[in-house]
Design a protein around this motif. Sequence first.
Motif, mmCIF file in Angstrom:
data_model
loop_
_atom_site.group_PDB
_atom_site.id
_atom_site.type_symbol
_atom_site.label_atom_id
_atom_site.label_comp_id
_atom_site.label_asym_id
_atom_site.label_seq_id
_atom_site.Cartn_x
_atom_site.Cartn_y
_atom_site.Cartn_z
ATOM 1 N N SER A 149 0.807 -1.214 0.000
ATOM 2 C CA SER A 149 0.000 0.000 0.000
ATOM 3 C C SER A 149 0.843 1.268 0.000
ATOM 4 N N MET A 150 2.162 1.111 -0.214
ATOM 5 C CA MET A 150 3.059 2.263 -0.207
ATOM 6 C C MET A 150 3.527 2.584 -1.617
ATOM 7 N N ALA A 151 3.917 3.842 -1.829
ATOM 8 C CA ALA A 151 4.553 4.213 -3.090
ATOM 9 C C ALA A 151 5.920 3.536 -3.146
ATOM 10 N N THR A 152 6.268 2.977 -4.313
ATOM 11 C CA THR A 152 7.516 2.244 -4.442
ATOM 12 C C THR A 152 8.286 2.711 -5.672
ATOM 13 N N THR A 153 9.588 2.640 -5.584
ATOM 14 C CA THR A 153 10.459 3.035 -6.686
ATOM 15 C C THR A 153 10.857 1.803 -7.495
ATOM 16 N N GLN A 154 11.453 2.041 -8.659
ATOM 17 C CA GLN A 154 11.958 0.932 -9.459
ATOM 18 C C GLN A 154 13.011 0.141 -8.687
ATOM 19 N N ARG A 155 13.827 0.821 -7.909
ATOM 20 C CA ARG A 155 14.849 0.143 -7.121
ATOM 21 C C ARG A 155 14.217 -0.828 -6.131
ATOM 22 N N THR A 156 13.180 -0.365 -5.427
ATOM 23 C CA THR A 156 12.502 -1.227 -4.453
ATOM 24 C C THR A 156 11.862 -2.431 -5.135
ATOM 25 N N LEU A 157 11.171 -2.196 -6.244
ATOM 26 C CA LEU A 157 10.503 -3.282 -6.953
ATOM 27 C C LEU A 157 11.505 -4.290 -7.503
ATOM 28 N N SER A 158 12.612 -3.783 -8.038
ATOM 29 C CA SER A 158 13.650 -4.663 -8.555
ATOM 30 C C SER A 158 14.232 -5.527 -7.438
ATOM 31 N N ARG A 159 14.453 -4.922 -6.280
ATOM 32 C CA ARG A 159 14.976 -5.667 -5.136
ATOM 33 C C ARG A 159 13.990 -6.747 -4.687
#
Length: 208
Positions: free
Chosen positions: A149-159
């Motif tokens: 439910s949080m905003a996520t960056t490409q870095r977070t999603l990739s991790r």
Amino acid sequence: NRADYYAEGREIVRRLRELETIHLHVDLILGLPFETYDSFRTSIGDALAMRPHYLQMGLLKMLPDTVLRAQARQWGYRFSATPPYSVFSSQWLSVAQMRELYWLGECIEKFYNNRYFVSVWDYLRESGEDMAAFFAMLAYQMKDRGLLSMATTQRTLSRELRDATASRADSELIAELLRFDWLRCGHRTLPDHLDPTQGSIDAIRRVS
């Protein structure tokens, strides 16, 4: 019949996707009459197999003065009495199942619709992966970590993708695809979670 309409629609989507001249969206509505947990998971997999650029899942709404609203009691629907009149459950889908499928849709929104991981999705599709099950696994992981439910960056999603696939037999291949997709998106250095052996895309080019 329904199967014929579905086959025709799938073929139309396939032809449109092959043209590569439009940004193709496919929409699914969660909670329609006769839709079960298993059939909706199948619909997700079928929709992803069509390779749309964007897959959106929306909740069924019980709008006033519609035929569906008039039949709501007959079909065991529970829904919000105030706008937007979203459905909570039906005789085919429990509240828990609706919630789980809703979060699955949110996971697809985060990971698929941003076009960050095109190479990864193409590989998994061509390998015969159960895409609905894969995104369901991601949804559980993201929800457990408080990220869904949080905003996520490409870095977070990739991790998160790297973590989710680390124990697979093809984990290193997926890691390579994650690296490729990361650089394809315009980044010049690789993040730590992708175990870079070179510092930048320029260094990679010099040794390739």
